[in-house]
Design an enzyme around this catalytic site. Structure first.
Site, PDB file in Angstrom:
ATOM      1  N   ASP A  91      28.140 -23.216 -26.660  1.00  0.00           N
ATOM      2  CA  ASP A  91      26.886 -23.018 -27.374  1.00  0.00           C
ATOM      3  C   ASP A  91      26.083 -24.309 -27.266  1.00  0.00           C
ATOM      4  OD1 ASP A  91      25.079 -21.715 -29.265  1.00  0.00           O
ATOM      5  OD2 ASP A  91      26.852 -20.595 -29.879  1.00  0.00           O
ATOM      6  N   GLU A 130      19.204 -17.350 -26.385  1.00  0.00           N
ATOM      7  CA  GLU A 130      18.928 -16.552 -27.590  1.00  0.00           C
ATOM      8  C   GLU A 130      17.453 -16.747 -27.934  1.00  0.00           C
ATOM      9  OE1 GLU A 130      20.343 -16.142 -32.212  1.00  0.00           O
ATOM     10  OE2 GLU A 130      19.760 -18.057 -31.363  1.00  0.00           O
ATOM     11  N   HIS A 147      27.976 -13.251 -34.257  1.00  0.00           N
ATOM     12  CA  HIS A 147      28.322 -13.863 -35.545  1.00  0.00           C
ATOM     13  C   HIS A 147      27.186 -13.756 -36.564  1.00  0.00           C
ATOM     14  CE1 HIS A 147      25.998 -16.673 -33.257  1.00  0.00           C
ATOM     15  NE2 HIS A 147      25.789 -17.398 -34.339  1.00  0.00           N
ATOM     16  N   ASP A 148      26.015 -13.254 -36.141  1.00  0.00           N
ATOM     17  CA  ASP A 148      24.873 -13.120 -37.053  1.00  0.00           C
ATOM     18  C   ASP A 148      24.618 -11.671 -37.454  1.00  0.00           C
ATOM     19  OD1 ASP A 148      24.305 -15.858 -36.869  1.00  0.00           O
ATOM     20  OD2 ASP A 148      22.964 -15.581 -35.154  1.00  0.00           O
ATOM     21  N   ASP A 155      21.010 -21.621 -28.112  1.00  0.00           N
ATOM     22  CA  ASP A 155      20.590 -21.202 -29.454  1.00  0.00           C
ATOM     23  C   ASP A 155      19.056 -21.254 -29.593  1.00  0.00           C
ATOM     24  OD1 ASP A 155      21.762 -20.719 -32.232  1.00  0.00           O
ATOM     25  OD2 ASP A 155      20.411 -22.387 -32.665  1.00  0.00           O
TER      26      ASP A 155
HETATM   27  C1  NOJ Z   1      20.958 -18.755 -34.225  1.00  0.00           C
HETATM   28  C2  NOJ Z   1      22.429 -18.761 -34.468  1.00  0.00           C
HETATM   29  O1  NOJ Z   1      22.989 -17.638 -33.842  1.00  0.00           O
HETATM   30  C3  NOJ Z   1      22.621 -18.764 -35.964  1.00  0.00           C
HETATM   31  O2  NOJ Z   1      23.955 -18.543 -36.331  1.00  0.00           O
HETATM   32  C4  NOJ Z   1      22.107 -20.070 -36.488  1.00  0.00           C
HETATM   33  O3  NOJ Z   1      22.163 -20.047 -37.901  1.00  0.00           O
HETATM   34  C5  NOJ Z   1      20.663 -20.323 -36.066  1.00  0.00           C
HETATM   35  N1  NOJ Z   1      20.430 -20.001 -34.690  1.00  0.00           N
HETATM   36  C6  NOJ Z   1      20.301 -21.767 -36.268  1.00  0.00           C
HETATM   37  O4  NOJ Z   1      20.976 -22.560 -35.325  1.00  0.00           O
END
Ligand code: NOJ
Length: 575
Positions: free
Chosen positions: A108, A274, A348-349, A215
């Site tokens: 990441d 992302e 994970h989100d 990210d």
């Molecule tokens: C996206 C990530 O997937 C998330 O888990 C994170 O809280 C935010 N970006 C900030 O880095």
């Protein structure tokens, strides 16, 4: 374009186009030392599980040194491992073990922001330091006393609620943090910042990593000057419009520069960006072969179809299947000739897909998890499996505010209840959407703490681990695990799965998700009942599959006349 694509493919420059990625959230994967938090050695100990599943690439959520304000997405040292997770030597061992198994490692890359405890930011707090300009500092709004209410430089809200600006008393200025106040945004306009990031990436590549998941990477270029946006209704006059901060004017310049400085294309490294507020046109540009920017992006569009428009994700709305199909199809068609798709239900989100778009009752959990896997994995693109998805793991089932650990959930609960929203409605939103749903420990065994740890898990293990666990799944030929294993195998074995041209069937059908993929005279037909009710199809609704080979199915002897609840099958027509 197609010629260029074919050329690169020939030269093996797009190995990731036939790969399946497995995402590990290290904190929740496997704990080897009994401190209740997963670690790198825990991953090394479970590589057999991943080999058995057949995935090609491992993506690790951040394991770098971090105060853990956002579970590692707040990094204080990019070239060290947090002691919670192990050591650099452990990572070297993981890389070697993966490579020995023919698998790759993707790290990441979190460079829109650092931790406020990163040395760069500590230095930047001093207005005289040469690091001052490494972050986004601004004076108070004109006519306002610094630090006074409403004096923030713009009305931007942070994604974790509240203002995106933090006042720094010592210097009388504010710094920007699009996420928590412990995650200050880096100033990518400053070339020294960019060079420092590229040097760090090269350091990891030289250590043996095979690529990066980037990210919120389309937030790195902001439109200058920073100005107020349209306030989002009901959120305290703050603007949460990602369009204000995403896909800025220098984004592609920065991505190309990064690609060249790290040799991302040249060294055939895996990259996925992302991206908030990314649409098909952006994605085609960023992932075009001619662009030398990114391999693929993560879109959020299909993840926002079960929320009320214009407000936070915790305000729920029922999913309408034709909308989901239309969105996935839009991306399939949009990136058919240039660019590349990533395919995901979970990370994970996001909440667990079987609880979100499937049916996690005892009766239909297994079948609906399999069918969701099928309709995703038979699309064109690179599929991602998030830890536990291959077991059909479900949402956490929390009912009390105190059970949540995630910063986003905790902040939302505080803000929403203070704003007078009924507690019950807030808890319903959290139960459906909290990121903690994805973060409960992986369920390895039916034993204490699901075999995740010998200590006290940092987040409680789901009680359903007594039936839903990897031991049981591996031993059961009819499990979600073996279904995912077969899906992954189909991508490896069939060119039509990797390359076939997509066409959506029955776009308006409210229960059926059906599509074809065509390559030469081969047609792959996927037909899925996405409901917990039987569905009858009319003759001609889907192509004739009489005599076709069934590549994978949820039930023995599938038919396309009457589909049982959550029944799906994939047929190969033609030689
Ligand atoms: C996206 C990530 O997937 C998330 O888990 C994170 O809280 C935010 N970006 C900030 O880095």
């Amino acid at each position: 374009m197609a010629v260029m694509d074919a050329l690169r493919q020939d030269r093996g420059m797009t190995w990731w186009k036939s790969s399946v990625v497995y995402q590990i959230y290290p904190r929740s994967f496997a704990d080897s030392d009994g401190d209740g938090i997963g670690d790198v050695r825990g991953i090394i100990d479970h590589l057999d599980h991943l080999s058995a599943l057949g995935v090609d690439v491992l993506w690790l959520s951040p394991i770098y040194r971090s105060p853990q304000d956002d579970n590692g997405y707040d990094i204080s040292d990019y070239t060290d491992i947090d002691p919670l997770f192990g050591t650099l030597a452990d990572v070297d061992e993981l890389i070697a073990a993966l490579h020995q198994r023919g698998m790759k490692l993707v790290m990441d890359l979190v460079v829109n922001h650092t931790s406020d405890e990163h040395q760069w930011f500590i230095d930047s707090r001093d207005p005289a330091s040469d690091k001052r300009d490494w972050y986004v500092w601004r004076p108070a709004r004109e006519g306002f006393e610094p630090g006074a209410e409403g004096a923030e430089p713009t009305n931007w809200g942070s994604y974790f609620t509240g203002s995106a600006w933090q006042y720094d008393e010592a210097s009388g200025e504010y710094y920007l943090h699009l996420f928590s106040r412990k995650q200050p945004d880096l100033n990518w306009e400053n070339p020294s910042v960019r060079q420092a990031v590229y040097a760090m990436m090269n350091w990891w590549v030289e250590r043996g990593v095979d690529g990066f998941r980037m990210d919120v990477i389309n937030l790195i270029s902001k439109t200058l000057p920073l100005v107020d946006g349209e306030p989002t209704p009901g959120l305290g006059g703050l603007c949460y419009d990602p369009g204000m901060v995403a896909n800025g004017p220098r984004l592609e310049e920065f991505l190309k520069e990064m690609n060249a400085a790290v040799g991302l294309s040249q060294r055939q490294l895996f990259t996925v960006g992302e991206m908030l507020a990314v649409d098909v046109d952006h994605a085609r540009r960023y992932t075009s072969f001619e662009a030398d920017e990114l391999g693929m992006v993560f879109t959020f569009e299909h993840m926002s179809l079960d929320q009320q428009p214009g407000v936070s994700k915790f305000f729920l709305a029922p999913l309408h299947l034709p909308d989901l199909k239309a969105n996935l199809a839009l991306w399939q068609y949009g990136l058919a000739d240039d660019g590349w798709n990533s395919l995901y239900w979970n990370n994970h989100d996001q909440p667990r897909v079987v609880s979100r778009f499937g049916d996690d009752s005892d009766e239909f959990r297994v079948t609906s998890a399999k069918t969701l896997g099928t309709v995703l994995h038979m699309l064109r693109g690179t599929p991602y499996v998030y830890q536990g998805e291959e077991l059909g793991m479900t949402n956490a089932g929390y009912t009390e505010a105190e059970q949540y650990a995630d910063i986003e959930s905790v902040n939302f609960y505080r803000l929403a209840t203070a704003a007078g929203l009924p507690v019950e409605a807030v808890l319903t939103g959290l139960a459906a959407k909290s990121r903690d749903n994805a973060r409960t420990p992986v369920q390895w065994t039916e034993g204490p703490n699901a075999g995740f740890t010998s200590g006290r898990p940092w987040l409680p293990v789901n009680a359903n681990h007594v039936t839903i666990n990897a031991d049981a799944a591996r031993a059961d030929a009819g499990s979600v695990f073996h279904h995912y294993r077969r899906l992954i195998g189909l991508r490896h074995d069939h060119e039509v799965v990797r390359e076939g041209r997509f066409e959506l069937l029955l776009p308006d059908h409210e229960q059926i998700f059906a599509y074809t993929r065509t390559l030469g005279d081969q047609v792959l037909v996927t037909v899925a009942n996405m409901s917990s009710h039987e569905v009858r199809l009319q003759p001609g609704d889907v192509p004739d599959v009489t005599g076709a080979e069934v590549l994978i199915a949820t039930h023995e002897q599938p038919t396309v006349d009457v589909l049982r609840p959550w029944e799906s099958a994939v047929y190969l027509v033609g030689s």
